[in-house]
Scaffold this active site. Structure first.
Site, short mmCIF file in Angstrom:
data_model
loop_
_atom_site.label_atom_id
_atom_site.label_comp_id
_atom_site.label_asym_id
_atom_site.label_seq_id
_atom_site.Cartn_x
_atom_site.Cartn_y
_atom_site.Cartn_z
N SER A 1 52.60 45.66 33.13
CA SER A 1 52.00 46.64 32.24
C SER A 1 51.49 47.83 33.04
CB SER A 1 50.85 46.01 31.46
OG SER A 1 49.75 45.81 32.34
N LYS A 2 51.00 48.80 32.33
CA LYS A 2 50.45 50.04 32.92
C LYS A 2 49.47 49.77 34.06
CE LYS A 2 50.78 53.90 32.43
NZ LYS A 2 51.87 54.61 32.82
N ARG A 3 48.76 48.67 33.87
CA ARG A 3 47.74 48.28 34.85
C ARG A 3 48.34 48.08 36.25
NH1 ARG A 3 46.15 42.97 35.66
NH2 ARG A 3 47.63 42.12 34.18
N GLY B 1 50.59 49.98 37.51
CA GLY B 1 51.12 51.25 38.01
C GLY B 1 52.07 51.88 37.01
#
Ligand code: GLU
Length: 430
Positions: free
Chosen positions: A198-200, A202
């Site tokens: 996920s976005k977390r 990167g």
């Protein structure tokens, strides 16, 4: 003839998982001399956005892929309507409150996946699903089947997250009397800790990697290696080579973890091996796009800087930081240069400045010669002068080869920066 498709929904950017699915489709089509079809699944009129569509098409092209045919589901609503009517007429679907529902009559459904082998679904519930919403827009499992059949797709390659849709789609093929393609569900790209990416963790969108200064061939190379390997432990492979050997049946069943360090390593490798001219083009386009260059910076100069830094940057974006000193001289001396700056070497630096000023050929070899002569005359080792000069020129302890850096910066800039350091010493000792 093999016909495969990549079917993104323009409700978000093309992310690395989608791009890898796209690559596998494209590679397989090219290997088999088949057709690669791009189908934009934009039936959700409210969530589909032109901005996402443009980004998807640009990213697919940027990664080096081309398509043979392009379809938009939003332009095919009449076709879906006709098929919905067929289902209603044959009693397989019914209308309620302006929407059309299809009843999946599961017993046991199985199919042979080219990557995973036999996949069996037992005892699935009898479920009703809307196939045309009351606003007239058709839904995924319904139009996906119609289009795959009408576009004569004979191998559906897509993410493993769609396995759960496959039994429904198989029943839809049967209900519509359409012929069933092969399926190949590629494993998901996992986060480094094995969970969902996920976005977390990167950047996830291809356009973000582009903005960070990754090269398309490096990103494509890296993505291909997630769940596929050309054999012989090879890690560097171009799309062109891969299209000669790729087989969807050789894709692994297990998910591969995304490893940013590995991607950086591959990207750094591609940067290092670029020709000076290619590097110049790439760096100039990138830095111009970032509005980074001071007015009047020549493309040739950017090329020299990029070549100077090629061994020290993993992405073009790294030039923004580690190469800033080549474009701007307003830097403060980094904190960790304090031990170097503690020793006042204004005398030697002034002597060097004088020698350099008198030079007519400001090339690496000539610079080095003068530099060594100054050290010898001063009775010091070359490295004693290298450190403060590097701080003067880059503001940092570390940087590319000193004489190469001097050549790239040019005589005037070098002299100016040396003077700045002697002034600094003057000001701290006063
Ligand atoms: N539009 C779907 C998606 O983006 C396509 C799934 C499929 O390939 O069937 O996930």
């Amino acid at each position: 003839m093999l016909r495969v498709r990549f079917a993104p929904s323009p409700t978000g950017y093309l992310h690395i998982g989608g791009a890898r699915t796209c690559l596998f489709n494209w590679l397989y089509a090219r290997k088999m001399g088949g057709k690669f079809i791009l189908r934009i699944e934009d039936t959700d009129l409210a969530r589909s956005k032109k901005e996402y569509l443009d980004e998807i098409l640009n990213s697919v092209k940027w990664l080096g892929m081309d398509w043979d045919e392009l379809y938009y589901q939003s332009q095919r609503f009449d076709i879906y309507k006709e098929y919905a009517q067929k289902l209603i007429d044959s009693g397989k679907a019914c209308q309620k409150d302006g929407a059309v529902f299809f009843k999946y009559d599961f017993t046991s459904v199985k199919f042979n996946d080219l990557i995973r082998g036999e996949v069996i679904f037992n005892e699935l519930p009898k479920e009703e699903e809307v196939i045309v919403k009351s606003d007239g827009s058709p839904t995924y499992n319904f139009c996906c089947v119609i289009d795959d059949a009408l576009l004569e797709i004979n191998c559906v390659i897509r993410g493993e997250d769609h396995i759960s849709n496959t039994p429904k789609q198989l029943l839809m093929y049967q209900a519509l009397g359409l012929s069933i393609p092969d399926f190949a569900h590629v494993p998901l790209i996992l986060s480094p800790d094995g969970g969902r990416l996920s976005k977390r963790h990167g950047a996830t969108a291809i356009s973000e990697y582009r903005a960070l200064g990754y090269l398309p061939e490096a990103l494509a190379n890296y993505l291909m290696l997630l769940s596929w390997s050309p054999g012989d432990n090879r890690e560097i492979i171009s799309l062109n080579e891969a299209r000669g050997i790729f087989d969807i049946k050789n894709v692994n069943k297990t998910g591969a973890a995304f490893n940013l360090d590995k991607l950086k390593w591959i990207n750094a490798g591609y940067i290092k091996t670029k020709s000076p001219k290619d590097l110049e083009d790439l760096a100039y386009e990138y830095l111009t796009g970032k509005n980074f260059l001071p007015a009047g910076t020549s493309k040739e100069y950017v090329g020299k800087v990029a070549f100077l830094l090629r061994e020290r940057v993993a992405t073009l974006g790294d030039i923004l930081d580690s190469g800033r000193f080549c474009f701007y001289d307003d830097y403060a001396y980094a904190e960790d240069t304090a031990p170097i700056l503690a020793k006042n070497m204004a005398k030697e630096i002034n002597a060097l400045g004088e020698k350099l000023t008198a030079m007519s050929d400001f090339g690496v070899a000539a610079i080095e010669k003068e530099f060594r002569a100054v050290c010898e005359a001063a009775g010091i080792k070359a490295k004693e002068l290298v450190h403060p000069v590097r701080v003067a020129l880059c503001g940092r302890r570390n940087g590319p080869g000193l004489f190469e850096t001097m050549e790239v910066l040019g005589k005037d800039a070098v002299i100016k920066r040396l003077e700045r350091l002697t002034q600094y010493w003057g000001s701290v000792t006063k």
